[in-house]
Scaffold this motif. Structure first.
Motif, short mmCIF file in Angstrom:
data_model
loop_
_atom_site.label_atom_id
_atom_site.label_comp_id
_atom_site.label_asym_id
_atom_site.label_seq_id
_atom_site.Cartn_x
_atom_site.Cartn_y
_atom_site.Cartn_z
N GLN A 11 -3.63 2.90 -5.07
CA GLN A 11 -3.51 4.16 -5.01
C GLN A 11 -4.41 4.73 -5.99
O GLN A 11 -5.18 5.88 -5.72
CB GLN A 11 -2.19 4.82 -4.99
N TYR A 12 -4.37 4.50 -7.11
CA TYR A 12 -5.01 4.99 -8.40
C TYR A 12 -6.64 4.74 -7.98
O TYR A 12 -7.38 5.45 -8.48
CB TYR A 12 -4.47 4.50 -9.82
N VAL B 129 5.90 2.56 1.48
CA VAL B 129 5.09 1.26 1.43
C VAL B 129 4.73 0.74 2.82
O VAL B 129 5.56 0.58 3.83
CB VAL B 129 5.62 0.26 0.48
N ILE B 130 3.42 0.17 3.01
CA ILE B 130 3.02 -0.38 4.28
C ILE B 130 2.36 -1.73 3.75
O ILE B 130 1.39 -1.55 2.89
CB ILE B 130 2.08 0.21 5.08
N ALA B 131 2.76 -2.84 4.07
CA ALA B 131 2.07 -4.08 3.83
C ALA B 131 0.94 -4.20 4.60
O ALA B 131 0.90 -4.35 5.77
CB ALA B 131 3.03 -5.25 3.83
N ILE C 37 0.88 -1.26 0.05
CA ILE C 37 0.01 -0.07 0.18
C ILE C 37 0.81 1.27 0.04
O ILE C 37 1.59 1.39 1.04
CB ILE C 37 -0.77 0.05 1.26
N THR C 38 0.74 2.05 -1.29
CA THR C 38 1.75 3.01 -1.45
C THR C 38 1.15 4.47 -0.71
O THR C 38 0.13 4.59 -0.30
CB THR C 38 2.23 3.18 -2.88
N THR D 256 6.63 3.89 -6.95
CA THR D 256 5.53 4.03 -6.19
C THR D 256 4.51 4.92 -6.39
O THR D 256 3.50 5.16 -5.62
CB THR D 256 5.91 3.71 -4.69
N GLY D 257 4.77 5.83 -7.38
CA GLY D 257 3.93 6.92 -7.70
C GLY D 257 3.73 8.15 -6.75
O GLY D 257 2.78 9.04 -6.94
#
Ligand SMILES: Cc1cc2nc3c(=O)[nH]c(=O)nc-3n(C[C@H](O)[C@H](O)[C@H](O)COP(=O)(O)OP(=O)(O)OC[C@H]3O[C@@H](n4cnc5c(N)ncnc54)[C@H](O)[C@@H]3O)c2cc1C
Length: 419
Positions: free
Chosen positions: A308-309, A105-107, A53-54, A390-391
């Protein structure tokens, strides 16, 4: 338990309560718009994913209170230590928090995250209908509402003025409306590796085995100590979608960087895979209609990341619907603002991603050069690379002199060394 009035014409019906649909429902409810959120599954449900999760997605989760809950319950794992392994084995592992406190990032396991978003939307006031497989949607241009019918004919049809299609990469509904054409272009596998059975010392690593470039494999550590392993097949290189099963296992068993990181006793579950539709569709709106998330192909062609998008698009869709409600007009003319705004926010960047895919596919040495410059310049350069991948930063940034010059220089050095 939600009670639904089947004769009521709801303002908005959203098909698909994944991150795109549920987040859009949340933002609409916040604006006081009544929403029916429909899914064929019952939450919590498993969705195979890389669980990365970015930053842009983290911000939406925070606004919905989901990130805070995840952290309180210790169900997310920040990726601090990690790196990249290039096609020829050049690699760099560092710690991005040496540079900046914000984690890229978080997983979070999707089973946990997706349910929490749905619950946040419910708390905001939406009506959730689970176990309802939408088989067919029809718009009456005379009455100006949609009728949704379930596969299970014993279930009553539902009605809404606006339909939001968020049914994922297969886009069955958007395809039936002829707004999405063809099958998804890419595919990806995913498995969990049991906590306590592996020897992985990092939080997240991207591996580019030569056969897979421009695709890649990734390993991320979860909060419960499990690992998630993914193998992304992105078109343009040697690997084809049909090679996924073979390559997924080959890299686990024979690619030394992954095999050694896992150790001899890793307990790996059976492979699962799902399609990836990337690059964005040219028309994601119609009269009283929007398409969001994977259904609209809102996935980065370079990384296969889409959460994220999906969340950005969900918010833009909610804003567009609010505008339509204010004007009492949900015509295509008004709703096309959605396409314009998501293209501006992130869609245009997909074109640069596609260019990078071509560069990587034709010249894998560029990926080695990234790893090599990271080795020389350390965590700061790796973080820059990570931000773009990661955007958090536009893909165009790859072409800025600050990054492009060291990379080109490194490519020349690697070519010279090879010769
Ligand atoms: C293997 C894999 C790994 C990935 N890893 C990452 C990653 O690490 N990070 C990242 O950012 N992205 C990743 N992605 C992409 C990410 O999973 C998607 O971008 C994200 O799930 C998009 O959310 P969505 O809500 O659009 O679709 P989905 O999450 O697919 O949700 C669609 C929902 O619609 C429901 N539905 C479908 N059809 C119907 C119907 N007819 N009636 C009712 N309900 C229906 C489904 O049950 C589902 O709940 C990965 C994708 C794959 C395949």
């Amino acid at each position: 338990m939600t009670t639904i009035d089947n004769n009521q014409i709801y303002e908005v019906a959203i098909v698909g309560a994944g991150p795109a649909g549920a987040t859009c429902a949340y933002y609409l409810a916040e604006k006081g718009i009544d929403v029916l959120l429909i899914d064929k599954e019952i939450f919590p449900r498993r969705k195979i994913c890389g669980d990365a999760i970015t930053v842009r997605a983290q911000h939406h989760l925070e606004r919905m209170g989901v990130l805070q809950e995840v952290l309180e319950e210790k169900k997310g794992h920040w990726a601090a230590k990690g790196g990249i392994v290039g096609p020829s084995g050049i690699h760099y592992f560092g710690d991005s928090t040496n540079v900046d406190a914000e984690h890229l990032v978080i997983a979070i396991k999707r089973q946990i995250m997706d349910e929490k978003i749905v619950r946040a939307a419910e708390e905001a006031g939406i009506k959730l209908i689970e176990n309802y497989f939408v088989k067919d949607v029809q718009f009456s241009s005379e009455k100006k509402y949609w009728t949704l019918r379930a596969k299970d004919e014993s279930k009553q049809p539902l009605k809404a003025k606006v339909l939001i299609v968020a049914d994922g990469a297969a886009s069955r509904i958007a395809r039936s409306l002829e707004l999405v054409a063809g099958p998804p272009q890419a595919t990806c596998s995913s498995v969990y590796i049991k906590a306590g059975t592996h020897e992985f010392q990092q939080d997240g690593v991207c591996y580019y085995p030569p056969k897979l470039v421009p695709g890649y494999c990734a390993l991320f550590k979860e909060a419960d100590g499990d690992l998630v392993y993914c193998c992304y097949i992105i078109p343009g290189g040697e690997a084809k979608k049909s090679d996924l099963r073979e390559l997924h296992h080959e890299f686990l068993e024979n690619y030394s960087f992954i095999r050694d990181a896992l150790g001899p006793n890793a307990e790996i579950e059976k492979m699962k895979a799902a399609p990836i539709r990337f690059g964005g569709i040219p028309k994601s709106y119609g009269d009283h209609l929007l398409i969001i998330g994977d259904a609209a192909g809102q996935i980065d062609p370079l990384t296969g990341e889409g959460i994220q998008y999906a969340l950005d698009a969900a918010e833009i869709a909610a804003e567009t619907i609010a505008l339509g409600k204010e004007k009492n007009n949900y015509s295509e003319q008004i709703l096309k603002n959605y396409q314009k705004n998501w293209m501006k926010s992130f869609g245009k960047d997909f074109k640069w991603s596609s260019r990078m895919v071509k560069v990587f596919a034709n010249n894998p040495i560029f990926v080695d050069a990234f790893a090599s410059v990271c080795k020389r310049k350390g965590d700061k350069f790796m973080r820059e690379w990570g931000k773009i991948m990661t955007g958090s930063k536009r893909k165009l940034s790859f072409f800025l002199p600050r990054l492009a010059f060291p990379l080109l220089f490194e490519v020349l050095k690697l070519i010279f060394r090879k010769e």
